[in-house]
Write a protein that holds these residues in place. Structure first.
Motif, PDB file in Angstrom:
ATOM      1  N   ILE A 140       6.848   4.107  -3.941  1.00 30.82           N
ATOM      2  CA  ILE A 140       6.466   5.310  -3.310  1.00 30.82           C
ATOM      3  C   ILE A 140       5.006   5.570  -2.860  1.00 30.82           C
ATOM      4  CG2 ILE A 140       6.620   7.978  -3.934  1.00 30.82           C
ATOM      5  CD1 ILE A 140       8.982   7.195  -5.457  1.00 30.82           C
ATOM      6  N   LYS A 141       4.244   4.958  -3.931  1.00 26.69           N
ATOM      7  CA  LYS A 141       2.839   5.258  -3.667  1.00 26.69           C
ATOM      8  C   LYS A 141       2.311   4.300  -2.414  1.00 26.69           C
ATOM      9  CE  LYS A 141      -1.703   4.425  -5.815  1.00 26.69           C
ATOM     10  NZ  LYS A 141      -2.276   3.913  -7.072  1.00 26.69           N
ATOM     11  N   LEU A 142       2.905   3.180  -2.321  1.00 24.43           N
ATOM     12  CA  LEU A 142       2.652   2.270  -1.136  1.00 24.43           C
ATOM     13  C   LEU A 142       3.137   2.953   0.088  1.00 24.43           C
ATOM     14  CD1 LEU A 142       3.214  -1.320  -2.593  1.00 24.43           C
ATOM     15  CD2 LEU A 142       1.026   0.041  -2.451  1.00 24.43           C
ATOM     16  N   GLN A 143       4.091   3.475   0.078  1.00 26.04           N
ATOM     17  CA  GLN A 143       4.868   4.109   1.436  1.00 26.04           C
ATOM     18  C   GLN A 143       3.965   5.156   2.042  1.00 26.04           C
ATOM     19  OE1 GLN A 143       7.886   3.042   2.713  1.00 26.04           O
ATOM     20  NE2 GLN A 143       7.090   4.302   4.372  1.00 26.04           N
ATOM     21  N   SER A 144       3.176   5.868   1.019  1.00 30.36           N
ATOM     22  CA  SER A 144       2.306   6.805   1.360  1.00 30.36           C
ATOM     23  C   SER A 144       1.035   6.428   2.289  1.00 30.36           C
ATOM     24  CB  SER A 144       1.583   7.491  -0.022  1.00 30.36           C
ATOM     25  OG  SER A 144       2.705   8.286  -0.546  1.00 30.36           O
ATOM     26  N   ARG A 176       0.481  -7.858  11.339  1.00 31.08           N
ATOM     27  CA  ARG A 176       0.689  -7.635   9.722  1.00 31.08           C
ATOM     28  C   ARG A 176       1.496  -6.486   9.537  1.00 31.08           C
ATOM     29  NH1 ARG A 176      -2.431  -9.625   5.384  1.00 31.08           N
ATOM     30  NH2 ARG A 176      -2.355  -8.300   3.482  1.00 31.08           N
ATOM     31  N   ASN A 177       3.000  -6.721   9.292  1.00 27.77           N
ATOM     32  CA  ASN A 177       3.889  -5.792   8.919  1.00 27.77           C
ATOM     33  C   ASN A 177       3.637  -4.791   7.729  1.00 27.77           C
ATOM     34  OD1 ASN A 177       6.260  -4.293   8.568  1.00 27.77           O
ATOM     35  ND2 ASN A 177       7.290  -5.535  10.226  1.00 27.77           N
ATOM     36  N   GLY A 178       3.211  -3.833   7.964  1.00 26.39           N
ATOM     37  CA  GLY A 178       2.971  -2.967   6.512  1.00 26.39           C
ATOM     38  C   GLY A 178       4.168  -2.633   5.653  1.00 26.39           C
ATOM     39  N   LEU A 179       5.383  -2.505   6.408  1.00 33.21           N
ATOM     40  CA  LEU A 179       6.685  -2.139   5.612  1.00 33.21           C
ATOM     41  C   LEU A 179       7.189  -3.665   4.948  1.00 33.21           C
ATOM     42  CD1 LEU A 179       8.778  -0.425   8.427  1.00 33.21           C
ATOM     43  CD2 LEU A 179       7.980   0.443   6.206  1.00 33.21           C
ATOM     44  N   GLU A 180       7.058  -4.741   5.571  1.00 35.09           N
ATOM     45  CA  GLU A 180       7.200  -6.009   5.120  1.00 35.09           C
ATOM     46  C   GLU A 180       6.331  -6.363   3.900  1.00 35.09           C
ATOM     47  OE1 GLU A 180       8.956  -9.667   4.080  1.00 35.09           O
ATOM     48  OE2 GLU A 180       9.749  -8.190   5.658  1.00 35.09           O
ATOM     49  N   LEU A 181       5.045  -6.003   3.902  1.00 36.44           N
ATOM     50  CA  LEU A 181       4.027  -6.122   2.747  1.00 36.44           C
ATOM     51  C   LEU A 181       4.471  -5.446   1.605  1.00 36.44           C
ATOM     52  CD1 LEU A 181       1.458  -7.490   1.809  1.00 36.44           C
ATOM     53  CD2 LEU A 181       0.253  -5.476   2.969  1.00 36.44           C
ATOM     54  N   ILE A 182       5.002  -4.092   1.952  1.00 37.32           N
ATOM     55  CA  ILE A 182       5.473  -3.181   0.899  1.00 37.32           C
ATOM     56  C   ILE A 182       6.655  -3.709   0.052  1.00 37.32           C
ATOM     57  CG2 ILE A 182       6.433  -0.821   0.447  1.00 37.32           C
ATOM     58  CD1 ILE A 182       4.646   0.369   2.521  1.00 37.32           C
ATOM     59  N   ARG A 183       7.595  -4.176   0.972  1.00 39.50           N
ATOM     60  CA  ARG A 183       8.732  -5.054   0.294  1.00 39.50           C
ATOM     61  C   ARG A 183       8.527  -6.016  -0.408  1.00 39.50           C
ATOM     62  NH1 ARG A 183      11.420  -8.959   0.477  1.00 39.50           N
ATOM     63  NH2 ARG A 183      10.211  -9.990   2.167  1.00 39.50           N
ATOM     64  N   GLN A 184       7.318  -6.778  -0.042  1.00 39.66           N
ATOM     65  CA  GLN A 184       6.930  -7.793  -0.714  1.00 39.66           C
ATOM     66  C   GLN A 184       6.299  -7.646  -2.145  1.00 39.66           C
ATOM     67  OE1 GLN A 184       3.970 -10.287   0.868  1.00 39.66           O
ATOM     68  NE2 GLN A 184       4.951 -12.261   0.497  1.00 39.66           N
ATOM     69  N   LEU A 185       5.258  -6.675  -1.927  1.00 38.48           N
ATOM     70  CA  LEU A 185       4.846  -6.159  -3.308  1.00 38.48           C
ATOM     71  C   LEU A 185       5.592  -5.540  -4.390  1.00 38.48           C
ATOM     72  CD1 LEU A 185       1.607  -4.863  -1.658  1.00 38.48           C
ATOM     73  CD2 LEU A 185       1.708  -6.619  -2.775  1.00 38.48           C
ATOM     74  N   GLN A 230      -7.340  -0.493  10.498  1.00 40.83           N
ATOM     75  CA  GLN A 230      -6.111  -0.744  10.027  1.00 40.83           C
ATOM     76  C   GLN A 230      -5.810  -1.715   9.067  1.00 40.83           C
ATOM     77  OE1 GLN A 230      -4.181  -1.122  14.040  1.00 40.83           O
ATOM     78  NE2 GLN A 230      -4.446   1.053  14.225  1.00 40.83           N
ATOM     79  N   GLN A 231      -6.565  -2.897   9.325  1.00 35.99           N
ATOM     80  CA  GLN A 231      -6.322  -4.218   8.414  1.00 35.99           C
ATOM     81  C   GLN A 231      -6.846  -3.873   7.132  1.00 35.99           C
ATOM     82  OE1 GLN A 231      -4.838  -7.094   9.281  1.00 35.99           O
ATOM     83  NE2 GLN A 231      -3.943  -5.944  10.950  1.00 35.99           N
ATOM     84  N   THR A 232      -7.942  -3.041   7.024  1.00 37.44           N
ATOM     85  CA  THR A 232      -8.539  -2.837   5.688  1.00 37.44           C
ATOM     86  C   THR A 232      -7.879  -1.870   5.094  1.00 37.44           C
ATOM     87  OG1 THR A 232     -10.871  -3.048   6.882  1.00 37.44           O
ATOM     88  CG2 THR A 232     -10.806  -1.850   4.689  1.00 37.44           C
ATOM     89  N   HIS A 233      -7.000  -0.932   5.614  1.00 38.52           N
ATOM     90  CA  HIS A 233      -6.145   0.015   5.030  1.00 38.52           C
ATOM     91  C   HIS A 233      -5.020  -0.812   4.327  1.00 38.52           C
ATOM     92  CE1 HIS A 233      -4.745   4.117   4.453  1.00 38.52           C
ATOM     93  NE2 HIS A 233      -3.788   3.866   4.812  1.00 38.52           N
ATOM     94  N   LEU A 234      -4.420  -1.896   4.812  1.00 35.43           N
ATOM     95  CA  LEU A 234      -3.550  -2.458   4.384  1.00 35.43           C
ATOM     96  C   LEU A 234      -4.049  -3.479   3.223  1.00 35.43           C
ATOM     97  CD1 LEU A 234      -1.403  -3.826   7.414  1.00 35.43           C
ATOM     98  CD2 LEU A 234      -0.928  -2.019   5.815  1.00 35.43           C
ATOM     99  N   TYR A 235      -5.367  -4.045   3.385  1.00 35.20           N
ATOM    100  CA  TYR A 235      -6.037  -4.744   2.226  1.00 35.20           C
ATOM    101  C   TYR A 235      -6.096  -3.817   0.786  1.00 35.20           C
ATOM    102  CZ  TYR A 235      -6.846  -9.000   4.824  1.00 35.20           C
ATOM    103  OH  TYR A 235      -6.795 -10.142   5.370  1.00 35.20           O
ATOM    104  N   GLU A 236      -6.399  -2.574   1.121  1.00 36.94           N
ATOM    105  CA  GLU A 236      -6.535  -1.517   0.162  1.00 36.94           C
ATOM    106  C   GLU A 236      -5.347  -1.326  -0.680  1.00 36.94           C
ATOM    107  OE1 GLU A 236      -8.631   1.563   2.076  1.00 36.94           O
ATOM    108  OE2 GLU A 236     -10.649   0.707   1.908  1.00 36.94           O
ATOM    109  N   MET A 237      -4.268  -1.296   0.357  1.00 35.49           N
ATOM    110  CA  MET A 237      -2.919  -0.901  -0.387  1.00 35.49           C
ATOM    111  C   MET A 237      -2.672  -2.057  -1.064  1.00 35.49           C
ATOM    112  SD  MET A 237       0.635  -0.354   1.939  1.00 35.49           S
ATOM    113  CE  MET A 237       0.796  -2.148   2.238  1.00 35.49           C
ATOM    114  N   THR A 238      -2.897  -3.210  -0.748  1.00 33.24           N
ATOM    115  CA  THR A 238      -2.556  -4.572  -1.546  1.00 33.24           C
ATOM    116  C   THR A 238      -3.197  -4.537  -2.945  1.00 33.24           C
ATOM    117  OG1 THR A 238      -2.138  -5.783   0.509  1.00 33.24           O
ATOM    118  CG2 THR A 238      -2.467  -6.776  -1.409  1.00 33.24           C
ATOM    119  N   VAL A 239      -4.513  -4.002  -2.829  1.00 33.36           N
ATOM    120  CA  VAL A 239      -5.168  -3.959  -4.044  1.00 33.36           C
ATOM    121  C   VAL A 239      -4.540  -2.757  -5.033  1.00 33.36           C
ATOM    122  CG1 VAL A 239      -7.347  -3.524  -5.379  1.00 33.36           C
ATOM    123  CG2 VAL A 239      -7.435  -4.901  -2.988  1.00 33.36           C
ATOM    124  N   ASP A 240      -4.151  -1.881  -4.616  1.00 33.99           N
ATOM    125  CA  ASP A 240      -3.486  -0.717  -5.341  1.00 33.99           C
ATOM    126  C   ASP A 240      -2.355  -1.189  -5.945  1.00 33.99           C
ATOM    127  OD1 ASP A 240      -5.459   1.366  -5.212  1.00 33.99           O
ATOM    128  OD2 ASP A 240      -4.587   2.395  -3.582  1.00 33.99           O
TER     129      ASP A 240
END
Length: 246
Positions: free
Chosen positions: A239-243, A72-81, A213-223
């Motif tokens: 910027i917020k998601l990158q944090s 689950r690529n965090g950078l790719e997820l940020i780009r998508q969001l 780690q996975q929960t952290h990404l889910y929480e990022m998605t919700v934000d």
């Protein structure tokens, strides 16, 4: 493939076997099918008694995570969001409906449809956080099943040793077999302790780390989805998601 897991197992087993050789022992004595069956079978049975079916099945499925971590690529997820926030700012919230239809991730799909339906950021967060808690609780229980196996394994190993000693006692009339028989009996104890500390407990702890780690990404998605619902600036969202990753 998680190379660190493989390397750790190799180093651990190599250390034990090398120590056996340096002590003048024979490696062949460490390989006893009966002892393995007693320890693994007994431990598996104990875990099955403890766990509900759903948790046990999930624990078996998650065992592979220690060797092949879910991608689950965090950078790719940020780009998508971020792209979704730009699209929303440009074409409106209904533009996300087409994206929702082709999104494979059920969590993201649900969040997008909640956005398209016009729900507030607070309502989206409320609904998705329930999903996160449910997802996390089931997998946390599954990780604890591996932790439970680490508790049962040494005790089952002692049972195997006692069973072996019972066989030795039946052959007291043959002193030549006593030494090797006692050594074989205690292999079950070695298996129990080794499986607990080299496999079950490390796997349980690694699974917990992956779940976090996975929960952290889910929480990022919700934000991110809540920020899109509020109409926040896409650059600010990025910027917020990158944090989260920093």
């Amino acid at each position: 493939m998680d190379k660190l897991t493989i390397l750790g197992l190799v180093i651990g087993l190599t250390g034990i076997m090398t120590g056996q050789i340096l002590e003048g022992g024979n490696l062949s004595i460490l390989f006893q099918g009966a002892a393995f069956l007693i320890v693994m079978g007994g431990t598996l049975g104990a875990v099955m008694v403890q766990c509900p079916t759903k948790v046990f099945v999930m624990a078996i499925r998650m065992g592979s995570w220690a060797f092949i971590t879910p991608k689950r690529n965090g950078l790719e997820l940020i780009r998508q969001l971020t792209d979704w926030s730009v699209l929303t700012r440009k074409d409106g919230i209904l533009a996300l409906e087409a994206r929702a239809s082709i999104t494979a991730d059920p969590f993201l799909k649900k969040g997008l449809f909640l956005l398209v339906d016009g729900h507030s950021a607070e309502k989206i967060r409320e609904v998705l956080e329930v999903d996160i808690r449910s997802w996390e609780q089931l997998r946390w229980q599954a990780a604890r099943a591996w932790e439970a196996a680490a508790g049962y394994s040494p005790t089952i190993g002692i049972i195997g040793a006692v069973l072996g000693l019972m066989q030795v006692m039946q052959n007291l009339s043959n002193p030549e077999k006593l030494g090797s028989g006692i050594a074989v009996a205690f292999v079950a104890t070695i298996y129990g302790v080794a499986f607990a500390n080299l496999l079950f407990l490390p796997v349980a702890n690694k699974l917990k780390a992956i779940i976090m780690q996975q929960t952290h990404l889910y929480e990022m998605t919700v934000d991110a989805l809540a920020a899109i619902a509020n109409g926040d600036n896409p650059r600010l969202i990025e910027i917020k998601l990158q944090s989260y990753l920093d």
